[in-house]
Design an enzyme around this catalytic site. Structure first.
Site, short mmCIF file in Angstrom:
data_model
loop_
_atom_site.label_atom_id
_atom_site.label_comp_id
_atom_site.label_asym_id
_atom_site.label_seq_id
_atom_site.Cartn_x
_atom_site.Cartn_y
_atom_site.Cartn_z
N CYS A 1 -20.79 -14.89 -65.34
CA CYS A 1 -19.85 -14.65 -67.04
C CYS A 1 -18.24 -13.58 -65.98
CB CYS A 1 -20.62 -13.82 -67.69
SG CYS A 1 -19.70 -13.78 -69.43
N CYS B 1 -24.98 -12.34 -71.67
CA CYS B 1 -23.51 -11.83 -71.48
C CYS B 1 -23.35 -13.06 -72.78
CB CYS B 1 -23.17 -12.48 -69.92
SG CYS B 1 -21.37 -12.59 -70.70
#
Length: 381
Positions: A107, A220
């Protein structure tokens, strides 16, 4: 990044998650006199009704409330399509193939300092700031050679290094292991020198609405969703036998290898023996979908490894092309350990540990260090 308007001071886009860390990152930049805008990355809204809490609406309101308190502009940047393509699909593909992927590391590379950074550049921002506990250190470019004519050759660009956060209990440099130099040049980590208690104190003094908000522990930008529940919603069950690695005895059945990782003790579904010795996952065999377990002893087959190979090596600075002694962090919460790093070319290397390491799984991230300085990282083969 460069600002298109020459007479306008450079602006910084602060990635606001709705938590206290990014809130104080914005606060500190503002106190330093920077022109800042807060932005929430809308990556996931749990539209598929996965079991678990996905508090994106509350996070947006909290981020907006912080920006209102600071008197700065607030935006919501919709990256849902890119997040599903680059992170969710990576996560599902990895588990479906028996690996243990790390969505938080990806991410950062693909979203925060990938498409979000590109969005910031396209909208005239000079840098992206986040609430990571890490320190960015700019090393000045070498001075011109004495006697060289003025203006000869292109101007040298400073090199950026990435160091662990000052608060070792909160250090997040591991999650930045796959960033490159170009991404780091556009990155700011305003809270990297702060201990967490001091950060909370600053947030309270400034009256930030997130000052006492609990830290998120979820995937995330997905939220407080158990990984098993997330996988159950997207990856079909693929049952197979649970076998004892030492003698091949079948101990039970599992619902799918993607629910397990090397070194896992809890949730295997096999009871301890009469001596109260617990089983641990030591291997996954794709050919017959067998989950291999053994008693959790130092000599359990496959549980400890002295050497691994890594691929897809990524370097923040100059790549290492010769063997040498480094340190590595095998998982986020693990301490740095001494290694011998042996490049093999083509983005791969062998890594020899001075002390055998427990539970290393294909697809996990190995972060490489020289002391507190993060050099880069790779993915376990």
């Amino acid at each position: 990044m460069s600002n298109a308007a020459t007479n306008v001071p450079p602006r910084i886009l602060v990635a606001m998650s709705g938590g206290v860390d990014s809130s104080v990152a914005a606060l500190r930049l503002q106190q330093q006199g920077h022109a800042i805008v807060g932005a929430y990355m809308k990556n996931w809204i749990n539209e598929d009704n996965v079991i678990g809490e996905c508090p994106w609406q509350q996070d947006i309101e909290d981020a907006r409330a912080v920006c209102d308190r600071l008197g700065i502009e607030f935006r919501v940047v919709n990256l849902m399509r890119e997040y599903r393509e680059r992170i969710v699909q990576y996560l599902l593909d990895g588990y479906a193939h028996g690996q243990t992927p790390n969505p938080d590391v990806m991410c950062n590379r693909e979203i925060k300092f990938g498409v979000f950074r590109a969005w910031a550049r396209d909208h005239g921002f000079s840098a992206v700031a986040t609430g990571h506990y890490a320190r960015r250190v700019e090393v000045p470019a070498p001075s011109p050679t004495p006697g060289a004519p003025a203006g000869a050759g292109p101007a040298a660009t400073p090199t950026c290094q990435l160091w662990e956060g000052a608060d070792k209990n909160k250090d997040q440099s591991y999650f930045l292991a796959l960033l490159n130099q170009e991404q780091l040049r556009d990155a700011l980590f305003p809270i990297g020198d702060l201990p967490k208690p001091e950060l909370r104190r600053l947030a309270r003094e400034a009256g930030l609405p997130t000052a006492d908000k609990k830290d998120s522990q979820g995937i995330c930008f997905i939220g407080e969703v158990k990984m098993a529940d997330f996988l159950r919603a997207y990856v079909p069950d693929a049952p197979g036998p649970i076998l004892r690695a030492t003698d091949g005895k079948e101990l039970g059945q599992h619902r799918g290898l993607h629910f397990y990782t090397i070194g896992q003790r809890r949730g295997i579904g096999v009871p301890s023996n009469t001596n109260h010795e617990a089983y641990v996952v030591v291997g996954k065999r794709a050919a017959d979908r067998a989950l291999l377990v053994a008693f959790d002893h130092p000599d359990a087959p496959g549980l400890f490894q002295s050497e691994v190979r890594v691929h897809s090596l990524s370097w923040i600075g100059t790549p290492l092309t010769t063997p040498g002694a480094l340190e590595a962090r095998v998982r986020y919460r693990d301490p740095r350990v001494p290694i011998e790093f042996i490049p093999e070319g083509g983005g791969t290397a062998r890594v020899r540990f001075r002390d055998p390491q427990r539970g290393l799984a294909t697809g996990q991230i190995l972060a490489l260090y020289a002391g507190e300085q993060l050099l880069g990282g790779g993915i376990y083969v």
